[in-house]
Design an enzyme around this catalytic site. Structure first.
Site, short mmCIF file in Angstrom:
data_model
loop_
_atom_site.label_atom_id
_atom_site.label_comp_id
_atom_site.label_asym_id
_atom_site.label_seq_id
_atom_site.Cartn_x
_atom_site.Cartn_y
_atom_site.Cartn_z
N LYS A 1 0.67 -1.17 0.25
CA LYS A 1 0.04 -0.17 0.08
C LYS A 1 0.92 1.10 0.05
O LYS A 1 2.03 1.17 -0.01
CB LYS A 1 -1.15 0.16 0.86
CG LYS A 1 -1.90 -1.29 1.06
CD LYS A 1 -2.81 -1.27 0.04
CE LYS A 1 -3.97 -0.19 -0.09
NZ LYS A 1 -4.70 -0.35 -1.25
N HIS B 1 -1.83 3.55 -7.36
CA HIS B 1 -3.01 4.23 -7.53
C HIS B 1 -2.65 5.68 -8.24
O HIS B 1 -3.08 6.77 -7.86
CB HIS B 1 -3.80 4.23 -6.33
CG HIS B 1 -4.04 3.51 -5.52
ND1 HIS B 1 -4.75 2.28 -6.36
CD2 HIS B 1 -3.62 2.64 -4.55
CE1 HIS B 1 -4.97 1.13 -5.44
NE2 HIS B 1 -4.30 1.37 -4.28
#
Length: 351
Positions: free
Chosen positions: A75, A93
Protein backbone atom coordinates in the site's frame (compact mmCIF):
# COMPACT_ATOMS: atom_id res chain seq x y z
CA UNK A 1 23.00 -9.61 -7.33
CA UNK A 2 19.33 -8.60 -7.29
CA UNK A 3 18.46 -7.11 -3.89
CA UNK A 4 14.82 -7.13 -2.76
CA UNK A 5 13.83 -5.11 0.32
CA UNK A 6 10.48 -6.07 1.90
CA UNK A 7 9.32 -2.96 3.72
CA UNK A 8 6.88 -2.76 6.62
CA UNK A 9 3.46 -1.43 5.66
CA UNK A 10 2.85 2.06 7.03
CA UNK A 11 -0.88 2.46 6.41
CA UNK A 12 -3.25 2.02 9.35
CA UNK A 13 -5.16 -1.29 9.47
CA UNK A 14 -2.72 -2.91 7.06
CA UNK A 15 -1.30 -6.24 8.26
CA UNK A 16 -0.77 -7.95 4.88
CA UNK A 17 2.49 -8.84 3.16
CA UNK A 18 3.31 -9.45 -0.47
CA UNK A 19 5.93 -12.09 0.36
CA UNK A 20 5.69 -15.06 2.72
CA UNK A 21 8.63 -16.84 4.40
CA UNK A 22 8.24 -19.67 1.88
CA UNK A 23 8.55 -17.15 -0.93
CA UNK A 24 11.54 -15.58 0.80
CA UNK A 25 13.25 -18.97 0.86
CA UNK A 26 12.59 -19.47 -2.86
CA UNK A 27 14.09 -16.07 -3.72
CA UNK A 28 17.18 -16.63 -1.60
CA UNK A 29 17.69 -20.10 -3.06
CA UNK A 30 17.69 -18.53 -6.53
CA UNK A 31 20.53 -16.27 -5.46
CA UNK A 32 18.66 -13.05 -4.62
CA UNK A 33 19.62 -10.96 -1.64
CA UNK A 34 16.61 -10.32 0.58
CA UNK A 35 16.18 -7.78 3.37
CA UNK A 36 13.02 -7.84 5.48
CA UNK A 37 12.03 -4.98 7.74
CA UNK A 38 10.76 -5.60 11.21
CA UNK A 39 7.06 -4.79 11.48
CA UNK A 40 4.75 -4.07 14.37
CA UNK A 41 1.71 -5.14 12.34
CA UNK A 42 2.63 -7.78 9.72
CA UNK A 43 0.45 -10.89 10.15
CA UNK A 44 3.37 -13.18 9.28
CA UNK A 45 5.94 -13.52 12.10
CA UNK A 46 9.45 -12.23 11.47
CA UNK A 47 11.02 -15.49 12.59
CA UNK A 48 9.85 -17.22 9.42
CA UNK A 49 11.87 -14.79 7.30
CA UNK A 50 14.88 -15.19 9.58
CA UNK A 51 14.68 -18.96 9.20
CA UNK A 52 14.52 -18.51 5.42
CA UNK A 53 17.85 -16.66 5.52
CA UNK A 54 16.72 -13.06 5.07
CA UNK A 55 18.63 -10.09 6.44
CA UNK A 56 16.63 -8.02 8.94
CA UNK A 57 16.34 -4.22 9.01
CA UNK A 58 14.50 -1.81 11.33
CA UNK A 59 10.89 -0.93 10.56
CA UNK A 60 10.57 1.99 8.16
CA UNK A 61 14.26 2.06 7.23
CA UNK A 62 13.73 1.57 3.49
CA UNK A 63 14.62 5.21 2.61
CA UNK A 64 18.19 4.39 3.68
CA UNK A 65 18.32 1.14 1.70
CA UNK A 66 21.13 0.79 -0.87
CA UNK A 67 20.33 2.55 -4.12
CA UNK A 68 20.20 -0.72 -6.06
CA UNK A 69 17.61 -2.29 -3.75
CA UNK A 70 14.12 -2.92 -5.13
CA UNK A 71 11.60 -1.91 -2.45
CA UNK A 72 8.65 -4.30 -2.21
CA UNK A 73 5.44 -3.26 -0.45
CA UNK A 74 1.71 -3.24 -0.97
CA UNK A 75 0.00 0.00 0.00
CA UNK A 76 0.78 3.70 -0.07
CA UNK A 77 3.96 5.33 1.19
CA UNK A 78 3.78 8.19 3.71
CA UNK A 79 2.73 11.34 1.85
CA UNK A 80 5.65 13.45 3.02
CA UNK A 81 6.70 14.82 -0.37
CA UNK A 82 10.21 13.37 -0.26
CA UNK A 83 11.84 12.43 -3.58
CA UNK A 84 11.83 8.69 -4.30
CA UNK A 85 15.13 7.37 -5.59
CA UNK A 86 14.52 3.62 -5.43
CA UNK A 87 12.63 1.24 -7.64
CA UNK A 88 9.36 0.49 -5.84
CA UNK A 89 6.93 -2.39 -6.30
CA UNK A 90 3.53 -1.48 -4.81
CA UNK A 91 0.00 -0.37 -5.59
CA UNK A 92 0.55 3.24 -6.66
CA UNK A 93 -3.00 4.28 -7.64
CA UNK A 94 -1.29 6.85 -9.85
CA UNK A 95 -2.52 6.28 -13.40
CA UNK A 96 -6.17 7.36 -13.30
CA UNK A 97 -5.73 11.03 -12.55
CA UNK A 98 -5.93 10.71 -8.76
CA UNK A 99 -4.44 13.84 -7.11
CA UNK A 100 -2.41 11.79 -4.61
CA UNK A 101 -1.18 9.60 -7.44
CA UNK A 102 -0.01 12.59 -9.43
CA UNK A 103 1.96 13.78 -6.43
CA UNK A 104 3.48 10.31 -6.08
CA UNK A 105 4.67 10.43 -9.69
CA UNK A 106 6.23 13.86 -9.07
CA UNK A 107 8.18 12.37 -6.16
CA UNK A 108 9.51 9.63 -8.45
CA UNK A 109 10.45 12.23 -11.05
CA UNK A 110 12.26 14.30 -8.43
CA UNK A 111 14.21 11.34 -7.06
CA UNK A 112 14.86 9.43 -10.27
CA UNK A 113 13.13 6.29 -9.00
CA UNK A 114 10.67 3.99 -10.74
CA UNK A 115 7.22 2.66 -9.87
CA UNK A 116 6.36 -0.91 -10.81
CA UNK A 117 2.67 -0.81 -10.05
CA UNK A 118 1.28 -4.16 -8.90
CA UNK A 119 -2.02 -3.40 -10.60
CA UNK A 120 -0.21 -3.24 -13.94
CA UNK A 121 1.72 -6.50 -13.80
CA UNK A 122 -0.08 -8.09 -16.75
CA UNK A 123 0.34 -11.37 -18.60
CA UNK A 124 0.29 -11.75 -22.37
CA UNK A 125 -3.51 -11.67 -22.31
CA UNK A 126 -3.64 -8.40 -20.37
CA UNK A 127 -4.76 -10.15 -17.18
CA UNK A 128 -3.24 -9.24 -13.82
CA UNK A 129 -0.78 -11.88 -12.64
CA UNK A 130 -1.77 -11.36 -9.00
CA UNK A 131 -4.88 -9.92 -7.37
CA UNK A 132 -6.54 -9.74 -3.96
CA UNK A 133 -10.00 -9.92 -5.51
CA UNK A 134 -11.28 -13.15 -3.96
CA UNK A 135 -10.69 -12.01 -0.39
CA UNK A 136 -12.02 -8.54 -1.15
CA UNK A 137 -15.27 -10.16 -2.21
CA UNK A 138 -15.28 -12.52 0.76
CA UNK A 139 -14.72 -9.76 3.31
CA UNK A 140 -17.09 -7.38 1.51
CA UNK A 141 -19.89 -9.92 1.72
CA UNK A 142 -19.11 -10.44 5.40
CA UNK A 143 -19.39 -6.74 6.24
CA UNK A 144 -22.56 -6.50 4.15
CA UNK A 145 -24.11 -9.27 6.27
CA UNK A 146 -23.00 -7.40 9.39
CA UNK A 147 -24.87 -4.36 8.05
CA UNK A 148 -28.00 -6.44 7.50
CA UNK A 149 -27.79 -7.93 11.02
CA UNK A 150 -27.43 -4.45 12.53
CA UNK A 151 -30.51 -3.28 10.61
CA UNK A 152 -32.56 -6.06 12.21
CA UNK A 153 -31.78 -4.44 15.56
CA UNK A 154 -32.64 -0.97 14.31
CA UNK A 155 -29.01 0.19 14.24
CA UNK A 156 -26.19 0.86 11.79
CA UNK A 157 -23.22 -1.48 11.52
CA UNK A 158 -20.59 -0.69 14.16
CA UNK A 159 -16.84 -0.52 13.57
CA UNK A 160 -15.13 -3.56 12.10
CA UNK A 161 -11.58 -4.87 12.42
CA UNK A 162 -9.18 -7.52 11.18
CA UNK A 163 -9.56 -11.21 12.02
CA UNK A 164 -6.79 -13.75 12.72
CA UNK A 165 -8.24 -16.03 10.04
CA UNK A 166 -11.43 -16.70 8.11
CA UNK A 167 -12.70 -19.21 10.68
CA UNK A 168 -12.74 -16.45 13.30
CA UNK A 169 -14.70 -14.25 10.90
CA UNK A 170 -17.24 -17.00 10.20
CA UNK A 171 -17.69 -17.67 13.92
CA UNK A 172 -18.39 -13.98 14.53
CA UNK A 173 -20.88 -13.81 11.66
CA UNK A 174 -22.76 -16.90 12.76
CA UNK A 175 -23.17 -15.37 16.22
CA UNK A 176 -24.52 -12.12 14.72
CA UNK A 177 -27.00 -13.99 12.53
CA UNK A 178 -28.06 -16.57 15.12
CA UNK A 179 -31.07 -14.57 16.45
CA UNK A 180 -32.75 -14.57 13.02
CA UNK A 181 -34.58 -17.56 11.56
CA UNK A 182 -34.32 -16.35 7.99
CA UNK A 183 -31.23 -15.38 6.04
CA UNK A 184 -31.17 -12.49 3.56
CA UNK A 185 -31.14 -13.24 -0.15
CA UNK A 186 -28.12 -11.85 -1.97
CA UNK A 187 -27.47 -11.06 -5.62
CA UNK A 188 -23.87 -10.92 -6.85
CA UNK A 189 -23.06 -9.18 -10.13
CA UNK A 190 -19.68 -10.20 -11.49
CA UNK A 191 -20.09 -13.65 -10.01
CA UNK A 192 -17.66 -15.33 -12.41
CA UNK A 193 -14.74 -13.09 -11.44
CA UNK A 194 -12.43 -13.34 -8.44
CA UNK A 195 -14.31 -10.73 -6.40
CA UNK A 196 -17.73 -12.15 -7.17
CA UNK A 197 -16.69 -15.71 -6.39
CA UNK A 198 -15.40 -14.62 -3.00
CA UNK A 199 -18.61 -12.80 -2.16
CA UNK A 200 -20.82 -15.67 -3.31
CA UNK A 201 -18.77 -18.22 -1.35
CA UNK A 202 -19.07 -16.25 1.89
CA UNK A 203 -22.84 -15.89 1.50
CA UNK A 204 -23.23 -19.60 0.74
CA UNK A 205 -21.19 -20.56 3.81
CA UNK A 206 -23.62 -18.57 5.96
CA UNK A 207 -26.69 -20.20 4.44
CA UNK A 208 -27.81 -17.30 2.26
CA UNK A 209 -29.55 -17.91 -1.04
CA UNK A 210 -27.34 -16.39 -3.74
CA UNK A 211 -28.32 -15.22 -7.22
CA UNK A 212 -25.22 -15.16 -9.43
CA UNK A 213 -25.13 -12.79 -12.38
CA UNK A 214 -22.36 -11.98 -14.81
CA UNK A 215 -22.05 -10.50 -18.29
CA UNK A 216 -24.80 -12.60 -19.85
CA UNK A 217 -27.41 -11.42 -17.35
CA UNK A 218 -26.46 -7.74 -17.62
CA UNK A 219 -25.79 -7.53 -21.36
CA UNK A 220 -29.16 -5.87 -22.09
CA UNK A 221 -27.96 -2.78 -20.20
CA UNK A 222 -30.78 -2.44 -17.69
CA UNK A 223 -32.85 -1.56 -15.88
CA UNK A 224 -32.42 -4.40 -13.39
CA UNK A 225 -35.48 -4.56 -11.12
CA UNK A 226 -34.38 -7.98 -9.84
CA UNK A 227 -31.72 -6.28 -7.70
CA UNK A 228 -34.42 -4.56 -5.65
CA UNK A 229 -35.98 -7.97 -4.93
CA UNK A 230 -32.96 -9.10 -2.91
CA UNK A 231 -32.03 -7.87 0.55
CA UNK A 232 -28.32 -7.61 -0.30
CA UNK A 233 -26.64 -6.58 -3.55
CA UNK A 234 -22.90 -7.17 -4.01
CA UNK A 235 -21.31 -5.22 -6.86
CA UNK A 236 -18.12 -6.86 -8.10
CA UNK A 237 -17.83 -5.01 -11.43
CA UNK A 238 -15.18 -2.33 -11.87
CA UNK A 239 -16.45 1.02 -13.11
CA UNK A 240 -15.48 1.61 -16.73
CA UNK A 241 -17.01 3.08 -19.88
CA UNK A 242 -20.03 1.03 -20.85
CA UNK A 243 -20.75 -0.36 -17.39
CA UNK A 244 -24.54 -0.42 -16.88
CA UNK A 245 -26.13 1.36 -13.95
CA UNK A 246 -27.25 -1.30 -11.51
CA UNK A 247 -28.69 0.92 -8.76
CA UNK A 248 -30.12 4.22 -10.01
CA UNK A 249 -31.55 6.76 -7.58
CA UNK A 250 -35.06 5.71 -8.63
CA UNK A 251 -34.48 2.22 -7.26
CA UNK A 252 -33.53 3.57 -3.84
CA UNK A 253 -36.65 5.74 -3.79
CA UNK A 254 -39.04 3.05 -5.03
CA UNK A 255 -40.46 -0.14 -3.51
CA UNK A 256 -37.68 -2.57 -2.66
CA UNK A 257 -36.57 -5.38 -0.43
CA UNK A 258 -32.99 -4.19 -0.92
CA UNK A 259 -31.51 -2.77 2.29
CA UNK A 260 -27.74 -3.33 1.89
CA UNK A 261 -25.45 -2.57 -1.05
CA UNK A 262 -21.95 -4.00 -0.76
CA UNK A 263 -20.03 -2.07 -3.41
CA UNK A 264 -16.87 -4.15 -3.29
CA UNK A 265 -15.56 -2.56 -6.49
CA UNK A 266 -15.82 0.72 -4.61
CA UNK A 267 -15.39 3.54 -7.12
CA UNK A 268 -18.09 6.07 -6.13
CA UNK A 269 -16.38 9.12 -7.62
CA UNK A 270 -16.13 7.62 -11.11
CA UNK A 271 -18.55 8.86 -13.76
CA UNK A 272 -18.99 5.20 -14.68
CA UNK A 273 -19.95 3.95 -11.22
CA UNK A 274 -22.88 1.51 -11.49
CA UNK A 275 -24.17 2.46 -8.02
CA UNK A 276 -25.59 6.00 -8.12
CA UNK A 277 -26.90 6.39 -4.57
CA UNK A 278 -23.69 7.35 -2.74
CA UNK A 279 -20.64 9.54 -3.28
CA UNK A 280 -17.87 8.46 -0.90
CA UNK A 281 -16.17 5.38 0.46
CA UNK A 282 -16.80 4.02 3.93
CA UNK A 283 -14.26 3.10 6.61
CA UNK A 284 -13.46 0.48 9.20
CA UNK A 285 -14.71 2.86 11.88
CA UNK A 286 -17.93 3.61 9.98
CA UNK A 287 -18.51 0.72 7.55
CA UNK A 288 -22.05 1.65 6.52
CA UNK A 289 -23.31 4.82 4.90
CA UNK A 290 -27.06 5.23 5.45
CA UNK A 291 -28.45 6.67 2.21
CA UNK A 292 -32.18 6.07 2.82
CA UNK A 293 -34.14 5.73 6.04
CA UNK A 294 -37.54 4.19 5.25
CA UNK A 295 -36.87 1.39 4.66
CA UNK A 296 -33.17 1.64 5.48
CA UNK A 297 -30.60 1.38 2.73
CA UNK A 298 -26.96 1.15 3.75
CA UNK A 299 -23.94 1.17 1.44
CA UNK A 300 -20.76 -0.66 2.42
CA UNK A 301 -17.79 0.61 0.34
CA UNK A 302 -14.54 -0.03 2.23
CA UNK A 303 -11.53 0.26 -0.08
CA UNK A 304 -9.10 -2.13 1.66
CA UNK A 305 -11.34 -5.10 2.41
CA UNK A 306 -8.70 -7.85 2.04
CA UNK A 307 -6.92 -6.35 5.06
CA UNK A 308 -9.72 -7.77 7.21
CA UNK A 309 -8.32 -11.24 6.47
CA UNK A 310 -4.60 -10.53 6.30
CA UNK A 311 -3.45 -14.13 6.71
CA UNK A 312 -5.43 -15.72 3.89
CA UNK A 313 -5.12 -12.72 1.59
CA UNK A 314 -1.34 -12.53 2.11
CA UNK A 315 -0.79 -16.23 1.49
CA UNK A 316 -3.00 -16.23 -1.61
CA UNK A 317 -1.62 -13.04 -3.14
CA UNK A 318 2.01 -13.83 -2.38
CA UNK A 319 1.67 -17.24 -4.03
CA UNK A 320 0.31 -15.56 -7.18
CA UNK A 321 3.05 -12.91 -7.18
CA UNK A 322 6.05 -15.14 -6.43
CA UNK A 323 6.61 -16.45 -10.00
CA UNK A 324 6.97 -12.85 -11.17
CA UNK A 325 9.26 -11.91 -8.26
CA UNK A 326 11.51 -14.79 -9.28
CA UNK A 327 12.07 -13.00 -12.62
CA UNK A 328 13.25 -9.72 -11.06
CA UNK A 329 16.75 -10.50 -12.30
CA UNK A 330 15.34 -9.72 -15.78
CA UNK A 331 13.68 -6.45 -14.81
CA UNK A 332 13.56 -5.04 -18.34
CA UNK A 333 11.40 -7.82 -19.76
CA UNK A 334 8.17 -9.68 -19.08
CA UNK A 335 5.66 -8.24 -16.64
CA UNK A 336 8.27 -5.87 -15.20
CA UNK A 337 9.12 -4.39 -18.57
CA UNK A 338 5.42 -3.87 -19.19
CA UNK A 339 4.93 -2.16 -15.83
CA UNK A 340 7.90 0.11 -16.54
CA UNK A 341 6.24 1.08 -19.81
CA UNK A 342 3.10 2.21 -17.97
CA UNK A 343 5.24 4.24 -15.59
CA UNK A 344 7.22 5.91 -18.36
CA UNK A 345 4.07 6.80 -20.26
CA UNK A 346 2.40 8.47 -17.29
CA UNK A 347 5.55 10.18 -16.10
CA UNK A 348 5.98 11.75 -19.54
CA UNK A 349 2.36 12.99 -19.44
CA UNK A 350 2.75 14.45 -15.94
CA UNK A 351 2.18 18.18 -15.74
Amino acid sequence: MTHIWLRAEQRANEDRAGLTPAGAKALIEKGFRLTVEESSSRILPLQGYIDAGAEIAPEGSWPEAPAEAIILGLKELPEDGTPLRHRHIMFGHAYKGQPAGQELLRRFRAGGGTLYDLEYLLDENGRRVAAFGYWAGYAGAAVSLMCWAAQQQGTVCPAVGAYPDKDSLLTDLRERLAPYDARPRAIVIGALGRVGRGGADLCAELGCEVTKWDMAETAHGGPFPEIAEHEIFLNSILAMPGTPVFVPVEMADGPRRLTVIGDVACDPTSDFSPVKVYDRTTTWQAPALRVRDTPPLDVMAIDNLPSMLPLESSEDYAAQLLPSLLTLDALDSGVWGGAKGFFDEHLEALA
